[in-house]
Motif scaffolding. Structure first.
Motif, PDB file in Angstrom:
ATOM      1  N   LEU A 245       0.826  -1.202   0.000  1.00 26.97           N
ATOM      2  CA  LEU A 245       0.000   0.000   0.000  1.00 26.97           C
ATOM      3  C   LEU A 245       0.864   1.257   0.000  1.00 26.97           C
ATOM      4  N   TRP A 246       1.924   1.291   0.847  1.00 28.16           N
ATOM      5  CA  TRP A 246       2.810   2.466   0.895  1.00 28.16           C
ATOM      6  C   TRP A 246       3.564   2.646  -0.420  1.00 28.16           C
ATOM      7  N   ARG A 247       4.053   1.569  -0.986  1.00 26.98           N
ATOM      8  CA  ARG A 247       4.902   1.684  -2.165  1.00 26.98           C
ATOM      9  C   ARG A 247       4.103   2.022  -3.419  1.00 26.98           C
ATOM     10  N   TYR A 248       2.886   1.439  -3.600  1.00 28.55           N
ATOM     11  CA  TYR A 248       2.166   1.582  -4.866  1.00 28.55           C
ATOM     12  C   TYR A 248       0.964   2.518  -4.774  1.00 28.55           C
ATOM     13  N   ALA A 249       0.661   3.092  -3.596  1.00 26.87           N
ATOM     14  CA  ALA A 249      -0.494   3.988  -3.484  1.00 26.87           C
ATOM     15  C   ALA A 249      -0.125   5.327  -2.852  1.00 26.87           C
ATOM     16  N   VAL A 250       0.481   5.285  -1.660  1.00 27.26           N
ATOM     17  CA  VAL A 250       0.730   6.520  -0.911  1.00 27.26           C
ATOM     18  C   VAL A 250       1.825   7.350  -1.573  1.00 27.26           C
ATOM     19  N   VAL A 251       2.909   6.722  -1.971  1.00 25.95           N
ATOM     20  CA  VAL A 251       4.033   7.474  -2.538  1.00 25.95           C
ATOM     21  C   VAL A 251       3.655   8.151  -3.857  1.00 25.95           C
ATOM     22  N   PRO A 252       2.982   7.492  -4.819  1.00 25.86           N
ATOM     23  CA  PRO A 252       2.594   8.211  -6.054  1.00 25.86           C
ATOM     24  C   PRO A 252       1.645   9.362  -5.789  1.00 25.86           C
ATOM     25  N   VAL A 253       0.660   9.169  -4.908  1.00 22.71           N
ATOM     26  CA  VAL A 253      -0.296  10.250  -4.614  1.00 22.71           C
ATOM     27  C   VAL A 253       0.420  11.447  -3.984  1.00 22.71           C
ATOM     28  N   ALA A 254       1.319  11.207  -3.025  1.00 21.45           N
ATOM     29  CA  ALA A 254       2.036  12.301  -2.369  1.00 21.45           C
ATOM     30  C   ALA A 254       2.926  13.046  -3.356  1.00 21.45           C
ATOM     31  N   THR A 255       3.539  12.330  -4.279  1.00 18.52           N
ATOM     32  CA  THR A 255       4.395  12.986  -5.277  1.00 18.52           C
ATOM     33  C   THR A 255       3.570  13.893  -6.184  1.00 18.52           C
ATOM     34  N   GLY A 256       2.400  13.428  -6.608  1.00 14.32           N
ATOM     35  CA  GLY A 256       1.547  14.262  -7.454  1.00 14.32           C
ATOM     36  C   GLY A 256       1.051  15.493  -6.729  1.00 14.32           C
ATOM     37  N   VAL A 257       0.676  15.354  -5.466  1.00 16.92           N
ATOM     38  CA  VAL A 257       0.203  16.512  -4.697  1.00 16.92           C
ATOM     39  C   VAL A 257       1.321  17.535  -4.533  1.00 16.92           C
ATOM     40  N   TYR A 258       2.547  17.075  -4.277  1.00 16.09           N
ATOM     41  CA  TYR A 258       3.662  18.006  -4.102  1.00 16.09           C
ATOM     42  C   TYR A 258       3.937  18.779  -5.389  1.00 16.09           C
ATOM     43  N   ARG A 259       3.911  18.063  -6.524  1.00 15.27           N
ATOM     44  CA  ARG A 259       4.252  18.719  -7.783  1.00 15.27           C
ATOM     45  C   ARG A 259       3.126  19.621  -8.291  1.00 15.27           C
ATOM     46  N   ARG A 260       1.881  19.213  -8.133  1.00 13.11           N
ATOM     47  CA  ARG A 260       0.770  19.938  -8.733  1.00 13.11           C
ATOM     48  C   ARG A 260       0.141  20.975  -7.808  1.00 13.11           C
ATOM     49  N   VAL A 261       0.300  20.818  -6.508  1.00 11.65           N
ATOM     50  CA  VAL A 261      -0.396  21.714  -5.566  1.00 11.65           C
ATOM     51  C   VAL A 261       0.582  22.535  -4.733  1.00 11.65           C
ATOM     52  N   LEU A 262       1.480  21.885  -4.037  1.00 14.41           N
ATOM     53  CA  LEU A 262       2.331  22.581  -3.061  1.00 14.41           C
ATOM     54  C   LEU A 262       3.357  23.489  -3.731  1.00 14.41           C
ATOM     55  N   THR A 263       3.902  23.062  -4.865  1.00  8.22           N
ATOM     56  CA  THR A 263       4.916  23.898  -5.526  1.00  8.22           C
ATOM     57  C   THR A 263       4.323  25.212  -6.033  1.00  8.22           C
ATOM     58  N   PRO A 264       3.191  25.236  -6.762  1.00  8.03           N
ATOM     59  CA  PRO A 264       2.601  26.543  -7.147  1.00  8.03           C
ATOM     60  C   PRO A 264       2.209  27.393  -5.943  1.00  8.03           C
ATOM     61  N   LEU A 265       1.692  26.743  -4.908  1.00 12.86           N
ATOM     62  CA  LEU A 265       1.326  27.504  -3.708  1.00 12.86           C
ATOM     63  C   LEU A 265       2.551  28.159  -3.078  1.00 12.86           C
ATOM     64  N   GLY A 266       3.682  27.482  -3.033  1.00 12.33           N
ATOM     65  CA  GLY A 266       4.913  28.059  -2.492  1.00 12.33           C
ATOM     66  C   GLY A 266       5.405  29.224  -3.327  1.00 12.33           C
ATOM     67  N   HIS A 267       5.297  29.116  -4.664  1.00 10.85           N
ATOM     68  CA  HIS A 267       5.714  30.230  -5.509  1.00 10.85           C
ATOM     69  C   HIS A 267       4.866  31.466  -5.249  1.00 10.85           C
ATOM     70  N   GLY A 268       3.548  31.270  -5.096  1.00 11.11           N
ATOM     71  CA  GLY A 268       2.677  32.412  -4.808  1.00 11.11           C
ATOM     72  C   GLY A 268       3.012  33.058  -3.464  1.00 11.11           C
ATOM     73  N   LEU A 269       3.263  32.252  -2.469  1.00 10.82           N
ATOM     74  CA  LEU A 269       3.617  32.804  -1.155  1.00 10.82           C
ATOM     75  C   LEU A 269       4.942  33.562  -1.208  1.00 10.82           C
ATOM     76  N   THR A 270       5.873  33.094  -2.025  1.00  6.73           N
ATOM     77  CA  THR A 270       7.154  33.797  -2.164  1.00  6.73           C
ATOM     78  C   THR A 270       6.952  35.177  -2.781  1.00  6.73           C
ATOM     79  N   TRP A 271       6.095  35.256  -3.827  1.00 11.65           N
ATOM     80  CA  TRP A 271       5.825  36.551  -4.455  1.00 11.65           C
ATOM     81  C   TRP A 271       5.179  37.509  -3.467  1.00 11.65           C
ATOM     82  N   LEU A 272       4.245  37.004  -2.657  1.00  7.86           N
ATOM     83  CA  LEU A 272       3.607  37.852  -1.642  1.00  7.86           C
ATOM     84  C   LEU A 272       4.623  38.338  -0.599  1.00  7.86           C
TER      85      LEU A 272
END
Length: 388
Positions: free
Chosen positions: A171-198
C-alpha cells in the motif's frame, strides 16, 4: 606655610580667590581650633590609658598564663580522666548487657544451628534432589524448544508477515508514494511560488515604511537638537562651568584653610599645653618638691637615725643573743645525750698505745757510731757474714 617650590611658576590669582581666602580661613580657624584641642586631649588621654592599661594587660596575661592556664589544664586533665573512666564503665556495662550475650548467642547457638541444622540439610537436598531435577527439566525444556517451539515460532512469523507487513508495504509503495508525489508537484509547488511573491511584495512595503520612519526620526532628532540640546549646551557652557570653577576655587581655598588652621591649632594647643604644664609645675610640682625636701627628707632622716637604726641594731643583737642561746641549748642537749648514752651503755673505748720492739739503731760500718735514738746504742750496719 610657604608655597611649595615646583618647576612651574605660580599662576596669578584672581580677585575672587583673594576675596574668598581670608574670610574662609578665619571661619575655618574658629571652627578647627576647638576640634584640634579636643583631638589633642583625646590623644593625651589615649597615651595615658595606654600607659596605664598596658601593665594591667600584661599582668592579666601573666596571670592567665601562670595561674589560669595550669588550672585549666589540670581541670581539663581531670575532666578527661573522669570522662575516660565513665566511658570505660559505660562501655563495659553496655558490652556486658548488650554485646557479649548476643555475641555468645550468635557464636554458640545461632551459627551452629544454622550450619548443622539448616545449611547441611539444604546442601544435601540441593545435591541429591534439586540438582538432578533441575538438569532433567533443563534437558526436557531444550528438547521441547528445539522440536516444538522453534518450528511453531517460524511458522507463526511467516503468517504474521503475510497478514500484517506485506499488505501495508505494498500500500505504501504503490499507493501513498505516487499520490504524495503528485500533490507536491501539482499543488504545493505553485502555492509556495505564490507565497514567495507575496513575501517579496510585503518586504518592499516594509522597506518603504522603514525609510519613512527614518526620515521621521531625522526630523525629530533635528527638532530635539534645536529645542533641547542647544539649551543644555548653553547652560553647561555659560552657567555650570563658571559655577563649577567658583566652587573649585572655594573648595581649594577651603582645603588650604583647613590645613593652615590645623597647623595653627597645633601651635595653639602646644602653647596651651606648655602653659598648663608650667602652671601645674608652679602650683603642684614646686610645692610638692619643697615639701619633700623641707619636710619629708628631714623627717625621714630623723626616723632613720632615731628609730630605724637603733631598732635594727637591737634586732640584730637580739638575733645574735637568740642564736647564742640556741647554740648553748644545742650543746647542752648534746652533752646530756652523751652522758645518758654513757650511763646506759658505757663510755667509748679509748685507744691504747702499742709498745715498740726494743733494738739498736743502725749505723754504717766504717763510720763513727752516732746515737740517733735516745737510750739506744748505735750498732754497725754491716752484716756479720760480710764482716767474717
Amino acid at each position: 606655610m610657604h608655597p611649595e617650590r615646583t618647576g612651574h611658576p605660580p599662576q596669578p590669582e584672581g580677585c575672587l580667590t583673594a576675596a574668598v581666602r581670608i574670610p574662609v580661613r578665619i571661619v575655618v580657624l574658629v571652627l578647627v581650633v576647638p576640634l584640634r584641642l579636643g583631638w589633642d586631649v583625646l590623644v593625651l588621654c589615649g597615651a595615658f590609658l595606654r600607659r596605664v592599661f598596658r601593665p594591667v594587660g600584661r599582668a592579666l596575661a601573666w596571670f592567665g598564663d601562670a595561674v589560669l592556664a595550669p588550672v585549666g589544664r589540670a581541670v581539663a586533665r581531670l575532666a578527661e580522666w573522669v570522662a575516660t573512666a565513665c566511658w570505660w564503665l559505660v562501655a563495659t556495662l553496655f558490652k556486658t548487657l548488650f554485646y557479649w550475650p548476643w555475641l555468645g548467642l550468635w557464636r554458640y547457638v545461632i551459627v551452629p544451628v544454622a550450619v548443622h541444622g539448616i545449611a547441611a540439610p539444604a546442601a544435601w537436598l540441593h545435591r541429591t534432589v534439586l540438582a538432578p531435577l533441575g538438569r532433567g527439566l533443563a534437558r526436557g525444556t531444550a528438547w521441547a524448544y528445539a522440536r516444538l517451539l522453534a518450528p511453531l515460532g517460524r511458522g507463526t512469523g511467516l503468517v504474521l508477515r503475510a497478514v500484517l507487513v506485506w499488505p501495508w508495504t505494498a500500500l505504501w509503495r504503490y499507493a501513498v508514494v505516487p499520490v504524495a508525489t503528485g500533490v507536491y508537484r501539482r499543488v504545493l509547488t505553485p502555492l509556495g511560488h505564490g507565497l514567495t511573491w507575496l513575501a517579496r511584495g510585503a518586504g518592499r512595503g516594509l522597506a518603504l515604511l522603514g525609510r519613512g520612519v527614518a526620515l521621521l526620526g531625522r526630523g525629530v532628532g533635528l527638532l530635539l537638537r534645536v529645542l533641547v540640546l542647544a539649551p543644555l549646551v548653553f547652560l553647561y557652557r555659560w552657567v555650570l562651568t563658571p559655577v563649577g570653577r567658583v566652587l573649585a576655587v572655594v573648595g581649594r581655598e577651603l582645603a588650604d584653610a583647613l590645613v593652615v588652621a590645623w597647623r595653627v591649632a597645633g601651635y595653639v594647643t602646644r602653647a596651651v599645653g606648655r602653659a598648663l604644664k608650667r602652671l601645674a609645675r608652679n602650683l603642684i610640682g614646686r610645692p610638692v618638691a619643697w615639701f619633700y625636701r623641707s619636710v619629708c627628707t628631714p623627717v625621714g632622716h630623723l626616723v632613720r637615725d632615731a628609730v630605724w637604726r637603733p631598732a635594727r641594731k637591737a634586732a640584730v643583737e637580739a638575733g645574735r643573743a637568740v642564736s647564742a642561746a640556741l647554740a648553748s641549748a644545742r650543746a647542752t642537749v648534746a652533752a646530756a645525750r652523751r652522758d645518758a648514752w654513757r650511763a646506759l651503755f658505757g663510755g667509748l673505748r679509748e685507744p691504747e698505745p702499742v709498745p715498740g720492739i726494743p733494738g739498736r739503731a743502725r749505723n754504717l760500718g766504717g763510720a763513727a757510731s752516732r746515737q740517733t735514738v735516745p737510750g739506744v746504742a748505735a750498732e754497725s750496719e754491716i752484716s756479720p757474714r760480710q764482716g767474717g
